[in-house]
Write an enzyme that holds these catalytic residues in place. Structure first.
Site, PDB file in Angstrom:
ATOM      1  N   CYS A  87       6.159  75.907  55.987  1.00 52.32           N
ATOM      2  CA  CYS A  87       5.206  74.973  55.385  1.00 52.32           C
ATOM      3  C   CYS A  87       5.378  73.545  55.873  1.00 52.32           C
ATOM      4  CB  CYS A  87       5.339  75.016  53.861  1.00 52.32           C
ATOM      5  SG  CYS A  87       5.260  76.687  53.189  1.00 52.32           S
TER       6      CYS A  87
ATOM      7  N   HIS B 225       4.251  67.252  48.455  1.00 51.94           N
ATOM      8  CA  HIS B 225       4.181  68.662  48.854  1.00 51.94           C
ATOM      9  C   HIS B 225       3.523  69.448  47.728  1.00 51.94           C
ATOM     10  CE1 HIS B 225       5.053  72.150  51.188  1.00 51.94           C
ATOM     11  NE2 HIS B 225       5.869  72.673  50.282  1.00 51.94           N
TER      12      HIS B 225
ATOM     13  N   GLU C   3      10.757  67.987  43.599  1.00 55.93           N
ATOM     14  CA  GLU C   3      10.172  66.870  44.339  1.00 55.93           C
ATOM     15  C   GLU C   3      10.078  65.626  43.462  1.00 55.93           C
ATOM     16  OE1 GLU C   3       6.507  65.874  47.400  1.00 55.93           O
ATOM     17  OE2 GLU C   3       6.380  67.674  46.162  1.00 55.93           O
TER      18      GLU C   3
ATOM     19  N   LYS D 175      -3.095  69.816  47.383  1.00 55.18           N
ATOM     20  CA  LYS D 175      -3.086  71.277  47.361  1.00 55.18           C
ATOM     21  C   LYS D 175      -3.783  71.825  46.113  1.00 55.18           C
ATOM     22  CE  LYS D 175       1.088  72.205  50.131  1.00 55.18           C
ATOM     23  NZ  LYS D 175       1.536  70.822  50.409  1.00 55.18           N
TER      24      LYS D 175
ATOM     25  N   HIS E 251      -2.803  75.896  49.515  1.00 57.32           N
ATOM     26  CA  HIS E 251      -1.636  75.696  50.384  1.00 57.32           C
ATOM     27  C   HIS E 251      -1.899  76.389  51.714  1.00 57.32           C
ATOM     28  CE1 HIS E 251       2.219  75.177  51.948  1.00 57.32           C
ATOM     29  NE2 HIS E 251       2.983  75.566  50.938  1.00 57.32           N
TER      30      HIS E 251
ATOM     31  N   PHE F 205      10.048  77.016  53.597  1.00 62.26           N
ATOM     32  CA  PHE F 205      11.033  78.093  53.534  1.00 62.26           C
ATOM     33  C   PHE F 205      12.039  77.917  54.682  1.00 62.26           C
ATOM     34  CE2 PHE F 205       8.471  81.714  51.258  1.00 62.26           C
ATOM     35  CZ  PHE F 205       8.423  80.935  50.117  1.00 62.26           C
TER      36      PHE F 205
END
Length: 428
Positions: A177, A317, A328, A349, A354, A413
Site C-alpha cells: 500500500c 493513510h 496513525e 479513502k 483503498h 503490509f
C-alpha cells in the site's frame, strides 16, 4: 513557514527543486483527475456491490469498481490495449492524461531525460486467474504468450515508457500500500540529483478479483458492511470495521523547477520532503506505538527542512481498520505535539476506497489539488467519535483552508512506511 535550519544549506546547495506540473487519475469516481477531485470535495463515493463476478459466497461483497472502462483511446492501437492487463491500462491512461495536463510533448530532443517510476502492489492478478483456469481446463499449450508480460508489476512502467516514448530512468517499486508514494518519492530524488529532468510517477492497481477479495477477507482486514456500501469506509469512526478495496491509477508529472519555468509550465506545487522507514515488526500489522510511522513522518520533515508546525494538513493513510487508524493518530500526536490539535487530518479513502498500490499516488494527486484550490476533502461517514482517534478529521464536509504545506502518509503490509510533503512553490 518554519524551517529546520540544520538542513537548509544542504537542500539549497546540492539538490534541484522538484515541482508538479501535471496530474492524471482514473478511479471509480471518474476517469480524470478533476472528476475524482470534484467527487472528493463533494463527499461522494463510488463504493457499491461488486458486479464483475459473483460475490454470493464472499464475506465482503463490496468495492469501488471502475465500470464501462474502454482503454483503447489511451493506446496507440486497440490491439495494444487488449494485450495488457487492466492495471497496465489504468497506468497508461493516467500517465497520458497527466502528460496532456502538463502540456508536455515528448520529443527526440527530451525523451532521454524523461523517466517513468510507476508501480503496482499486486500486478496482473486478473490475468493470473484467467490463465490458470485455461491451464486447468485446456492445458499448457493454450496459455497466452502475453501471460508473463501481463502479470509482472513493472509492466505498468514499461508500457507507459513504450506508449509515450520516455527513455529516461525507468523503474517500479512494489511496497504494497506504500507503492505509489515510494515511486513518487524515488522519482523526486531522481530529479533532485540529476538522473532525469522530468519524471512520470505514480501507482496503479486492478486487484478487484475473486482471489484478491477472498484473500483480503481471509486476513480479516475488509469491511463487511455489505448492506450499506457507501457507508462502509469510515476511517477514524468508532464503528469502522475494515477497508474497502478500490482500483485505478494516479500519476504526477514531476519536473525540475528551472525546466518547468523555461517552458512556461503551470506549476501546481513543489514536493519538499520524502521520508521512509521500516517497522521490522509484523507481516501485516503495525507496532502499537506507531514507531515506524513516527520515524517516517520525521524523516519527511527533515528532508523538507521544515518543523512540524509548518504543516497545515495531513492526507492520512486512514484505511478504516481498527488498528491502523488508532496507530496513525497516535503517531501524528507524537510527531506534531501540540500542533497536532491545530492540524486538519482527513482520509480520502472514505470516498476513493483503498487502491492498494495506487493509493498513495491518488492521494498525491488530491494533495496537489488541495494546494491549488485551498480546499480540504473531508473524511465522510465520520459519525461516532472514537476516544482513541481524537484529532480534527474534517468530518463529512469539505473545508476551505490555507493549505501551504501538506503531508501524505502511506503504510503497507510488510512494514513499509512512506510520507511526502507538498508545498506551495515559493520563490528562490
Amino acid at each position: 513557514m518554519s524551517v529546520a535550519k540544520d538542513s537548509v544549506q544542504y537542500s539549497r546547495d546540492y539538490r534541484r527543486r522538484v515541482v508538479v506540473t501535471g496530474v492524471g487519475a482514473v478511479t471509480a469516481q471518474g476517469n480524470t483527475a478533476e472528476a475524482v477531485w470534484q467527487a472528493c470535495k463533494s463527499g461522494c463515493t463510488a463504493i457499491d456491490t461488486v458486479t464483475s463476478f459473483d460475490v454470493t459466497d464472499f464475506p465482503t461483497k463490496i468495492a469501488a469498481e471502475i465500470k464501462d472502462w474502454d482503454p483503447a483511446p489511451f493506446f496507440q492501437s486497440r490491439k495494444d490495449a487488449r494485450r495488457v492487463d487492466r492495471f497496465v491500462q489504468f497506468a497508461v491512461a493516467a500517465s497520458r492524461m497527466a502528460l496532456e495536463d502538463a502540456k508536455l510533448e515528448i520529443t527526440d530532443g527530451n525523451r532521454d531525460y524523461i523517466g517513468v517510476f510507476l508501480g503496482s502492489g499486486i500486478g496482473g492478478l486478473s490475468t493470473i486467474e484467467e490463465q490458470h483456469k485455461v491451464l486447468l481446463e485446456r492445458g499448457p499449450g493454450r496459455i497466452s504468450p502475453f501471460l508473463i508480460p501481463g502479470i509482472i508489476c513493472n509492466m505498468g512502467a514499461g508500457m507507459v515508457s513504450i506508449e509515450l516514448g520516455a527513455r529516461g530512468p525507468n523503474s517500479c517499486v512494489t511496497t504494497a500500500c506504500t507503492t505509489g508514494t515510494n515511486n513518487i518519492g524515488d522519482a523526486v530524488d531522481a530529479i533532485r540529483y540529476g538522473r532525469a529532468d522530468i519524471m512520470i510517477a505514480g501507482g496503479t492497481e486492478a486487484s478487484i478479483t475473486p482471489l484478491s477479495l477472498a484473500g483480503f477477507a481471509a486476513a480479516r482486514t475488509m469491511s463487511t458492511a455489505n448492506d450499506n456500501p457507501q457507508k462502509a469506509s469510515r476511517p477514524f469512526d468508532l464503528n469502522r470495521d475494515g477497508f474497502v478495496m478500490g482500483e485505478g491509477a494516479g500519476v504526477l508529472i514531476l519536473e525540475e523547477l528551472d525546466s518547468a519555468r523555461k517552458r512556461g509550465a503551470r506549476i501546481y506545487c513543489e514536493i519538499r520532503g520524502y521520508g521512509m522507514s521500516g517497522d521490522a515488526y509484523h507481516i501485516t500489522g503495525q507496532p502499537p506505538d506507531g514507531n515506524g510511522a513516527i520515524r517516517c513522518m520525521k524523516a519527511a520533515l527533515a528532508d523538507a527542512a521544515l518543523t512540524p508546525d509548518a504543516v497545515d494538513y495531513i492526507n492520512a493513510h486512514g484505511t478504516s481498520t481498527q488498528v491502523n487508524d488508532k496507530t496513525e493518530t497516535l503517531a501524528i500526536k507524537d510527531v506534531f505535539g501540540e500542533h497536532a490539535r491545530k492540524l486538519a487530518v482527513s482520509s480520502t479513502k472514505s470516498m476513493t476506497a483503498h487502491l492498494i498500490g495506487a493509493a498513495g499516488a491518488i492521494e498525491a494527486v488530491l494533495c496537489t489539488l488541495t494546494i491549488r484550490d485551498g480546499v480540504i476533502a473531508p473524511t465522510i461517514n465520520y459519525e461516532h467519535p472514537d476516544p482513541e482517534c481524537d484529532l480534527d478529521y474534517v468530518p463529512n464536509i469539505a473545508r476551505k483552508a490555507d493549505t501551504r504545506v501538506v503531508m501524505s502518509n502511506s503504510f503497507g503490509f510488510g512494514g513499509h512506511n512512506a510520507s511526502l510533503i507538498f508545498s506551495q512553490a515559493a520563490g528562490d
